[in-house]
Design a protein around this motif. Sequence first.
Motif, mmCIF file in Angstrom:
data_model
loop_
_atom_site.group_PDB
_atom_site.id
_atom_site.type_symbol
_atom_site.label_atom_id
_atom_site.label_comp_id
_atom_site.label_asym_id
_atom_site.label_seq_id
_atom_site.Cartn_x
_atom_site.Cartn_y
_atom_site.Cartn_z
ATOM 1 N N ARG A 1 -25.691 17.507 -12.595
ATOM 2 C CA ARG A 1 -26.872 18.343 -12.327
ATOM 3 C C ARG A 1 -27.558 18.772 -13.613
ATOM 4 N NH1 ARG A 1 -23.316 20.718 -8.525
ATOM 5 N NH2 ARG A 1 -22.954 22.457 -9.969
ATOM 6 N N ARG A 2 -26.769 19.066 -14.651
ATOM 7 C CA ARG A 2 -27.351 19.524 -15.912
ATOM 8 C C ARG A 2 -28.051 18.385 -16.665
ATOM 9 N NH1 ARG A 2 -28.099 24.666 -17.563
ATOM 10 N NH2 ARG A 2 -27.581 24.067 -19.706
ATOM 11 N N TRP B 1 -21.311 19.375 -11.931
ATOM 12 C CA TRP B 1 -22.127 20.262 -12.767
ATOM 13 C C TRP B 1 -22.772 19.491 -13.912
ATOM 14 C CZ3 TRP B 1 -21.665 21.702 -17.951
ATOM 15 C CH2 TRP B 1 -22.478 22.766 -18.356
ATOM 16 N N SER C 1 -15.708 19.298 -9.625
ATOM 17 C CA SER C 1 -16.758 20.309 -9.782
ATOM 18 C C SER C 1 -17.419 20.207 -11.156
ATOM 19 C CB SER C 1 -16.178 21.713 -9.578
ATOM 20 O OG SER C 1 -15.635 21.859 -8.286
ATOM 21 N N VAL C 2 -16.617 19.970 -12.189
ATOM 22 C CA VAL C 2 -17.168 19.833 -13.542
ATOM 23 C C VAL C 2 -18.080 18.610 -13.625
ATOM 24 C CG1 VAL C 2 -16.582 19.322 -15.937
ATOM 25 C CG2 VAL C 2 -15.311 21.079 -14.697
#
Length: 272
Positions: free
Chosen positions: A261-262, A258, A254-255
């Motif tokens: 995406r960032r 993320w 998940s990290v």
Amino acid sequence: MKRFINLTPAPATRMMFGLLPFVLLVILYIVASDARLAENPSDKLLPGFSQIGDAIQRMAFEPSKRTGEYLFWGDTTSSLTRLGLGVLIAAFVGLVLGLLTGALPSVSAVASPLLTVVSLIPPLALLPVLFIVFGLGEVSKVALIAIGITPFIARDIQRRTLEIPREQLVKAQTLGANTSQIIFRVLLPQLMPRLIDAVRLSLGAGWLFLIAAEAIASTDGLGYRIFLVRRYMAMDVILPYVAWITVLAFLIDSVLAWVSRRLFPWQSKGVQ
């Protein structure tokens, strides 16, 4: 009449459907555990949640009488350190190999056959060799993870490099870009989000190699603890450790998603 293939669940319904299998598994476990414990209160195969809670309390929140350490957190730190180092090395080497073999035909002619052959070698078969060469310390465990997942990452990056439209390279050369400028300013920015995806896909194998190395030769770590207590059939310890490994794998994935995406929002929107 709306076809079933076209039905899209609402977000709340999707979440409910996602949780449903886990709820059913917990219910099934409770029923099976209660049945076995009712027949044999000393049964160790399916411990009750109270027994699992006691084991977690003992491992995570009470210092070891022998070492004074909190075993659960010490094992977690050791395993994550080994996994992190192995994955970082594999990501760097895989990116370099994949980029060069995908972008430079002369390098590909030399390195691609070797990379293909290495990717076919079962990494666990190399574990005794690594122990002989590097000893039983941390280096051999980190090396197994790196060797195990580097070929996958390298071949994925190589394929992604070859998928980049040739027109981009021609335009860059028309504007006067040399080889290094094309690699660093045209190819590399587009490959970085692909690298994160490749690392995410390889994490399952990375955990496998980590657990295997810790089970064979280690004095701490999540895999070491699981294989240490199996001789006592301590399922009240094994099950929480397996669940914790699953949670850690989910959190790391998940990290990474993320971060992707960032840092690369254009990638998630399908922009090339």
